[in-house]
Design a protein around this motif. Structure first.
Motif, PDB file in Angstrom:
ATOM      1  N   LYS A   1      73.873  41.891  37.652  1.00  0.00           N
ATOM      2  CA  LYS A   1      74.774  40.903  38.220  1.00  0.00           C
ATOM      3  C   LYS A   1      75.963  40.665  37.294  1.00  0.00           C
ATOM      4  O   LYS A   1      75.774  40.547  36.072  1.00  0.00           O
ATOM      5  CB  LYS A   1      74.037  39.577  38.443  1.00  0.00           C
ATOM      6  CG  LYS A   1      73.178  39.576  39.684  1.00  0.00           C
ATOM      7  CD  LYS A   1      72.288  38.345  39.729  1.00  0.00           C
ATOM      8  CE  LYS A   1      71.009  38.582  38.969  1.00  0.00           C
ATOM      9  NZ  LYS A   1      70.162  37.417  38.815  1.00  0.00           N
ATOM     10  N   ALA A   2      77.142  40.594  37.835  1.00  0.00           N
ATOM     11  CA  ALA A   2      78.340  40.383  37.018  1.00  0.00           C
ATOM     12  C   ALA A   2      78.244  39.027  36.327  1.00  0.00           C
ATOM     13  O   ALA A   2      77.834  38.040  36.927  1.00  0.00           O
ATOM     14  CB  ALA A   2      79.582  40.459  37.898  1.00  0.00           C
ATOM     15  N   GLY A   3      78.614  38.987  35.063  1.00  0.00           N
ATOM     16  CA  GLY A   3      78.622  37.719  34.341  1.00  0.00           C
ATOM     17  C   GLY A   3      77.283  37.306  33.792  1.00  0.00           C
ATOM     18  O   GLY A   3      77.193  36.452  32.931  1.00  0.00           O
ATOM     19  N   ALA A   4      76.201  37.939  34.277  1.00  0.00           N
ATOM     20  CA  ALA A   4      74.865  37.536  33.828  1.00  0.00           C
ATOM     21  C   ALA A   4      74.693  37.809  32.344  1.00  0.00           C
ATOM     22  O   ALA A   4      74.085  37.025  31.628  1.00  0.00           O
ATOM     23  CB  ALA A   4      73.807  38.262  34.646  1.00  0.00           C
ATOM     24  N   ASP A   5      75.246  38.953  31.888  1.00  0.00           N
ATOM     25  CA  ASP A   5      75.033  39.299  30.493  1.00  0.00           C
ATOM     26  C   ASP A   5      75.728  38.327  29.538  1.00  0.00           C
ATOM     27  O   ASP A   5      75.240  38.098  28.436  1.00  0.00           O
ATOM     28  CB  ASP A   5      75.495  40.738  30.223  1.00  0.00           C
ATOM     29  CG  ASP A   5      74.342  41.722  30.423  1.00  0.00           C
ATOM     30  OD1 ASP A   5      73.307  41.289  30.955  1.00  0.00           O
ATOM     31  OD2 ASP A   5      74.486  42.899  30.055  1.00  0.00           O
ATOM     32  N   ASP A   6      76.851  37.748  29.950  1.00  0.00           N
ATOM     33  CA  ASP A   6      77.524  36.771  29.089  1.00  0.00           C
ATOM     34  C   ASP A   6      76.645  35.552  28.887  1.00  0.00           C
ATOM     35  O   ASP A   6      76.508  35.045  27.784  1.00  0.00           O
ATOM     36  CB  ASP A   6      78.853  36.332  29.726  1.00  0.00           C
ATOM     37  CG  ASP A   6      79.892  37.432  29.629  1.00  0.00           C
ATOM     38  OD1 ASP A   6      79.644  38.368  28.830  1.00  0.00           O
ATOM     39  OD2 ASP A   6      80.904  37.367  30.347  1.00  0.00           O
ATOM     40  N   ARG A   7      76.041  35.106  29.969  1.00  0.00           N
ATOM     41  CA  ARG A   7      75.155  33.943  29.865  1.00  0.00           C
ATOM     42  C   ARG A   7      73.965  34.274  28.963  1.00  0.00           C
ATOM     43  O   ARG A   7      73.563  33.473  28.133  1.00  0.00           O
ATOM     44  CB  ARG A   7      74.664  33.530  31.259  1.00  0.00           C
ATOM     45  CG  ARG A   7      75.559  32.473  31.896  1.00  0.00           C
ATOM     46  CD  ARG A   7      74.940  31.949  33.173  1.00  0.00           C
ATOM     47  NE  ARG A   7      74.912  32.988  34.207  1.00  0.00           N
ATOM     48  CZ  ARG A   7      73.822  33.368  34.859  1.00  0.00           C
ATOM     49  NH1 ARG A   7      72.659  32.804  34.581  1.00  0.00           N
ATOM     50  NH2 ARG A   7      73.881  34.293  35.782  1.00  0.00           N
ATOM     51  N   LYS A   8      73.398  35.489  29.142  1.00  0.00           N
ATOM     52  CA  LYS A   8      72.261  35.894  28.317  1.00  0.00           C
ATOM     53  C   LYS A   8      72.673  35.933  26.844  1.00  0.00           C
ATOM     54  O   LYS A   8      71.918  35.534  25.965  1.00  0.00           O
ATOM     55  CB  LYS A   8      71.767  37.284  28.723  1.00  0.00           C
ATOM     56  CG  LYS A   8      71.230  37.363  30.116  1.00  0.00           C
ATOM     57  CD  LYS A   8      69.860  36.715  30.222  1.00  0.00           C
ATOM     58  CE  LYS A   8      69.430  36.646  31.656  1.00  0.00           C
ATOM     59  NZ  LYS A   8      70.340  35.830  32.498  1.00  0.00           N
ATOM     60  N   LEU A   9      73.891  36.443  26.597  1.00  0.00           N
ATOM     61  CA  LEU A   9      74.346  36.560  25.222  1.00  0.00           C
ATOM     62  C   LEU A   9      74.416  35.183  24.580  1.00  0.00           C
ATOM     63  O   LEU A   9      73.960  34.983  23.456  1.00  0.00           O
ATOM     64  CB  LEU A   9      75.722  37.242  25.179  1.00  0.00           C
ATOM     65  CG  LEU A   9      76.244  37.516  23.771  1.00  0.00           C
ATOM     66  CD1 LEU A   9      75.348  38.528  23.071  1.00  0.00           C
ATOM     67  CD2 LEU A   9      77.676  38.040  23.824  1.00  0.00           C
ATOM     68  N   ARG A  10      74.966  34.210  25.308  1.00  0.00           N
ATOM     69  CA  ARG A  10      75.041  32.843  24.760  1.00  0.00           C
ATOM     70  C   ARG A  10      73.642  32.310  24.474  1.00  0.00           C
ATOM     71  O   ARG A  10      73.386  31.732  23.415  1.00  0.00           O
ATOM     72  CB  ARG A  10      75.774  31.926  25.739  1.00  0.00           C
ATOM     73  CG  ARG A  10      77.294  31.953  25.582  1.00  0.00           C
ATOM     74  CD  ARG A  10      77.949  30.722  26.197  1.00  0.00           C
ATOM     75  NE  ARG A  10      77.686  30.614  27.641  1.00  0.00           N
ATOM     76  CZ  ARG A  10      78.359  31.277  28.579  1.00  0.00           C
ATOM     77  NH1 ARG A  10      79.331  32.094  28.240  1.00  0.00           N
ATOM     78  NH2 ARG A  10      78.077  31.120  29.847  1.00  0.00           N
ATOM     79  N   ALA A  11      72.708  32.551  25.406  1.00  0.00           N
ATOM     80  CA  ALA A  11      71.344  32.054  25.213  1.00  0.00           C
ATOM     81  C   ALA A  11      70.710  32.693  23.984  1.00  0.00           C
ATOM     82  O   ALA A  11      70.101  32.014  23.151  1.00  0.00           O
ATOM     83  CB  ALA A  11      70.508  32.352  26.462  1.00  0.00           C
ATOM     84  N   VAL A  12      70.890  34.021  23.854  1.00  0.00           N
ATOM     85  CA  VAL A  12      70.278  34.717  22.720  1.00  0.00           C
ATOM     86  C   VAL A  12      70.886  34.238  21.406  1.00  0.00           C
ATOM     87  O   VAL A  12      70.166  33.965  20.428  1.00  0.00           O
ATOM     88  CB  VAL A  12      70.429  36.250  22.877  1.00  0.00           C
ATOM     89  CG1 VAL A  12      70.079  36.969  21.584  1.00  0.00           C
ATOM     90  CG2 VAL A  12      69.542  36.751  24.005  1.00  0.00           C
TER      91      VAL A  12
END
Lengths: 337, 656
Positions: free
Chosen positions: A77-88
């Motif tokens: 999903k577009a943008g999902a990885d940015d959110r994951k990166l912030r969480a990580v």
């Protein structure tokens, strides 16, 4: 099912209580060092438990939310990885903060421990042997220096300094309810300060693998009020009791004629061996063979008759004795209070 | 050797034709333009392992060597497990007289030696031997004869140790064999010599595999597999191999010093003559701590391979995971002293090692968070391999957190050398390595055998192993805090450890039984499992691009890589590079960073000399526990076999 669960809990509860009653437990502290360490153990455990629960929640939630459809891989999903990166990154940052906190906590605990023995008045030299402890009480007056074995008497409520070394292999001195462990290493001298808050008997045992009888290398610290401790020291300085009855006298003769004298010392007699425990006041100790047997006439006889059966591999040889000879020997030793 | 005649662009066309050649005298038929059936026939003949016993003993096929390694390591796992069960029966109650201290001390020493040196390290390296060449798209591992040699060394070292156990000559000084207990004065007889020589000897095989793995990864990658497209498992094996290369020599020096003290009469560790017993511990743990990561890093590679396949998306944070692997590799060398806090080190030094031990939790945390993020964004399909990865999370995180506890100097002083530590490192090693390995076994079994293992039995196996493991090892934390030291063959009833030890022993038996079930599933799967096909899990990496099990030459045509998950990026067959000769064993050698095709290189043909050389080396080591002159007499057969091995042949294909 419900009964099974409650039984499981009851068993677990019983197991836990049993441990707390232990007289060799790090979770049952009886001195300032062990108390500091127990607090540290509980704090680390609690924090780690919280972290573990959080990780498990993070693992289980996506499983609960998963959709049954098997996705085409690479379809992200577009943008999902940015959110994951912030969480990580947040999780990594929190990890770093927790670790820094725990490191500082260890430093401060270390300092607290180091402060315990700064004004220790009593110095005891503990030397590890396969498989017993030599205990020497240092004193400015040479005639007051006292050597015993396996049991360490200390005055309660006072800091004591232990000097630890070994003459054979590496051992480790550990009385969990009073303090953490420290190794006894040939060629090195380690310093362990400890204090018992209250009178009592605290068990410990060797913690570094030291050969065949590592499992049976126990020791006791007996903390007593100061007056009682001083009296004990004075008693121990006396030479061994002269045997009274005929049997005990025969026992002494036997002891001095047999190879026993090669290894053991009995103060006030010609026996002067130093490679095995000093027996001058052996009957005043609570145990035999470094915490292996409780002190009793029967156990003394059993130990002398068959040391290899009780501690296989120990350095105490079998000395051939007839039944009468054994009785005499035991009668003599039993009187060495 | 001839320069490669392949185009070296990043975006290679679907079929890269060969053009020209600089060494025409070596020219033979090539795979260019050859039809598939013809090509398979040529390659099968060129790369086959010769028939018969001599042929089997001279095989240099990385898959053949790896299968032997895997089976041997599994046998040693079972033997080490039996040791553990015997110990747990003795400890199931206070003052049990079933096993005397002499045998018990051999049991726990052999348990440690077997699990560390004969199971854990060999099995992770064996998995690498099998998978790395396939995952980088090469036809064989680098230095195939050295690789075959390493197996013979390993298996004979293991036999040496276990035969000595059967002869009542097994080491009884612990797997760490601290001096002076293992020195000439306190360990008469040959038992500690067996330890010292077996360690030195088996580590030769680890080093050989590490070197072969490093060269394979750096030089034999398929065209286009630049550093950023290397699969994470291959990265993990690469970092592990470097750790092996730097850590193993430390333990080999330790064991060599020990044998010199024992056999030649040096005084390296004797304090009375100016030596120092603590030197042994420093050297040993300089190896011993990285050793944990030698076992753990490949397992993280396996987790990184399994999670994306079952989460149905590429792994999150590929670069972060690679950097974490490298960071763990480096940091693993900086924390050996936390095994020695109780030796009475200077306070400042000890504090430094607290900080560095805490630090390594950060890259390990990064890995865990990236895997969790992958699962969050994926659509997890729960099959047995993923189940074992979940077990890994559950168990390993506990082990990691108790590791943080042990890093604290004051806390360590209470729990060091107690059952708390036994619990901790079994959580780390079994949770962190054995559970991923079991997942990997289910995951890659089809690639090795061509068949699937039973999913139903796999789930039973998982739950049995998971419950048995936690029942056996979790209570050890408690009994350790209650004061029970390690390595004791018995304990007094008054201390109240009886019931909990009975519970632990029951868990241990359950855990052992799970391996019986696993063995059944393995055998059943190999004989009767459903046929797997090339890619039963719809995975993305290159090993799934060839048939299951792969042919002796791995790939009929070398694939060209355009993505870290090539089979997902190219839903049809991936593009291929051609131009390699089919009548001799040729590999495509590529550049280190970008994996541009560079040269064509001959790969070794089967040879019996690695086996003979291993026999010569092994004989020398065994003989040396009786006399130092063995080194002198043993030099002759070693020299003869090595000369035979490296004797120049007329045929250039026999090089290497």
């Amino acid at each position: 099912m419900k009964r099974l669960v409650s039984m499981a809990f009851a068993t677990a509860g019983a197991l836990l209580l049993q441990g707390c009653a232990g007289w060799q437990s790090a979770l049952d502290p009886k001195g300032p060092a062990a108390s500091e360490l127990a607090w540290l153990i509980w704090f680390f455990t609690a924090l780690c438990a919280v972290v573990w629960v959080l990780v498990m929640i993070a693992l289980v939630v996506p499983l609960m939310m998963r959709s049954r459809a098997q996705a085409e891989p690479l379809a992200i999903k577009a943008g999902a990885d940015d959110r994951k990166l912030r969480a990580v990154m947040t999780a990594v940052g929190l990890t770093a903060i927790v670790l820094i906190g725990l490191t500082l906590l260890s430093f401060f605990a270390n300092r607290t421990l180091a402060a315990i023995g700064s004004d220790a008045a009593l110095t005891i030299r503990v030397t590890g042997h396969q498989w017993w402890w030599e205990v020497r009480y240092e004193d400015a007056t040479p005639s007051r220096i006292l050597t015993t074995a396996n049991e360490i008497h200390i005055p309660a409520g006072e800091p004591v300094r232990l000097l630890l070394t070994s003459t054979d292999v590496i051992h480790s001195f550990w009385i969990p309810s009073l303090s953490g462990k420290l190794d006894l290493i040939p060629g090195h001298m380690n310093v362990l300060d400890l204090k018992a808050d209250k009178p009592g008997v605290y068990r410990g045992q060797c913690a570094e693998f030291c050969g065949a009888q590592h499992a049976n290398m126990g020791t006791f610290i007996i903390a007593e009020p100061r007056a009682k401790f001083d009296a004990w020291w004075n008693d121990q300085l006396q030479p061994a009791a002269t045997p009274t009855g005929d049997e005990a006298k025969a026992g002494q003769d036997l002891f001095l004629k047999r190879p026993c004298v090669m290894c053991h010392r009995i103060g006030g007699t010609p026996a002067g061996g130093t490679v095995a425990p000093d027996l001058t006041h052996i009957a005043s100790r609570q145990t035999l063979a470094a915490g292996t047997l409780t002190m009793s006439r029967g156990n003394l006889a059993a130990w002398i008759a068959d040391p290899q059966g009780i501690k296989p591999g120990s350095h105490m040889p079998v000395v051939e004795l007839s039944g009468d000879e054994l009785n005499a020997m035991v009668a003599y030793l039993e009187a060495l209070k | 050797m001839s320069s490669a005649d392949l185009t070296s662009e990043r975006d290679l066309p679907r079929e890269t034709p060969a053009t020209g050649d600089v060494a025409p005298e070596h020219d033979g038929p090539r795979d260019t333009g050859m039809d598939d059936a013809n090509l398979d026939r040529w390659l099968a003949r060129t790369w086959r392992t010769p028939p018969g016993i001599i042929g089997a003993l001279s095989s240099v096929d990385h898959k053949v060597v790896a299968r032997r390694y895997l089976i041997t390591a599994f046998v040693f796992l079972c033997l080490g497990g039996l040791n553990a069960v015997a110990m747990r029966i003795q400890l199931s109650g206070p003052q049990r007289g079933l096993i005397d201290p002499d045998l018990y001390n051999q049991l726990f020493t052999m348990h440690g030696v077997t699990m560390m040196f004969l199971f854990a390290v060999p099995i992770v390296q064996a998995t690498g031997i099998y998978l790395v060449p396939l995952m980088v798209g090469s036809r064989n591992i680098a230095f195939p004869r050295l690789n075959a040699f390493s197996y013979w060394i390993y298996v004979s070292g293991g036999i040496f140790a276990w035969v000595s156990f059967a002869l009542n000559m097994a080491p009884d000084v612990g797997w760490f064999a601290y001096v002076p207990l293992s020195g000439p004065e306190f360990a008469p007889g040959k038992r500690a010599d067996v330890w010292a020589q077996m360690i030195t000897y088996t580590e030769v095989s680890s080093l050989a595999v590490a070197v072969a793995t490093i060269v394979t990864v750096f030089k034999q990658r398929a065209p286009g597999m630049s550093l950023d497209r290397i699969p994470l498992y291959v990265w993990a094996m690469l970092v592990t191999s470097f750790v092996v290369v730097f850590a193993m020599p430390a333990v080999m020096i330790t064991s060599t010093f020990l044998i010199l003290d024992r056999l030649v009469g040096t005084h390296i560790f004797n304090p009375a003559e100016g030596g120092d017993a603590l030197l042994f511990q420093h050297l040993f743990w300089f190896f011993g701590h990285p050793e944990v990561y030698i076992i753990f890093l490949p397992a993280t590679g396996m987790v990184s391979a399994i999670i994306p396949v079952f989460a149905r998306r590429p792994v999150f944070g590929h670069l972060g995971l690679v950097l974490s692997l490298i960071a763990v590799g480096f940091l693993s060398f900086g924390l050996w002293v936390h095994h020695m806090f109780a030796t009475g080190l200077p306070k400042l030094g000890a504090s430094f090692f607290t900080a560095s031990s805490m630090l390594i939790a950060i890259p390990n945390g990064v890995q865990i968070f990236c895997w969790l993020a992958t699962l969050w964004d994926g659509r997890p399909v729960i099959r047995t391999p993923l189940l074992f990865v979940f077990g890994f999370f559950f168990i390993f995180v506990i082990g990691g957190l108790t590791g943080v506890m042990l890093a604290s100097v004051p806390l360590d002083l209470q729990v060091h050398d107690t059952y708390f530590v036994v619990a901790h490192f079994h959580y780390v090693l079994i949770g962190g390595s054995v559970f991923p390995l079991l997942g990997a076994a289910y995951f890659w079994f089809p690639k090795i055998s061509g068949r699937m293992m039973s999913e139903r039995l796999g789930r039973w196996h998982f739950w049995l192993a998971f419950i048995g493991f936690n029942a056996a090892f979790f209570p050890m934390h408690l009994v350790g805090l209650w004061g029970m030291p390690r390595r004791v063959y018995t304990y007094p009833a008054e201390l109240g450890w009886g019931n909990i030890n009975l519970f632990i022993s029951a868990g241990a038996v359950l855990f052992f039984l799970s391996f019986v079930l696993f063995t059944f599933n393995l055998v059943h799967g190999a004989l009767k499992g459903a046929l797997a096909g090339n890619n039963p899990w719809d995975a993305g990496t290159l090993e799934w691009a060839t048939s299951s099990p792969p042919p002796s030459y791995n790939f009929a045509r070398i694939p060209i890589v355009t993505h870290v998950e090539p089979l997902w990026a190219e839903r049809e067959a991936p593009p291929v590079a051609t131009g390699l000769r089919v009548d001799v064993r040729e590999l495509l050698i590529s550049t280190v960073a970008e994996a541009h095709p560079d040269i064509r290189e001959k790969s070794a043909t089967p040879s019996i000399w690695p086996l003979l050389a291993a026999i010569a080396v092994g004989g020398t080591f065994v003989y040396s526990i009786f006399t130092p002159w063995a080194i002198v007499w043993g030099a002759a057969p070693i020299a003869i076999t090595l000369i035979g091995w490296f004797w120049p042949k007329d045929d250039p294909e026999d090089e290497g």
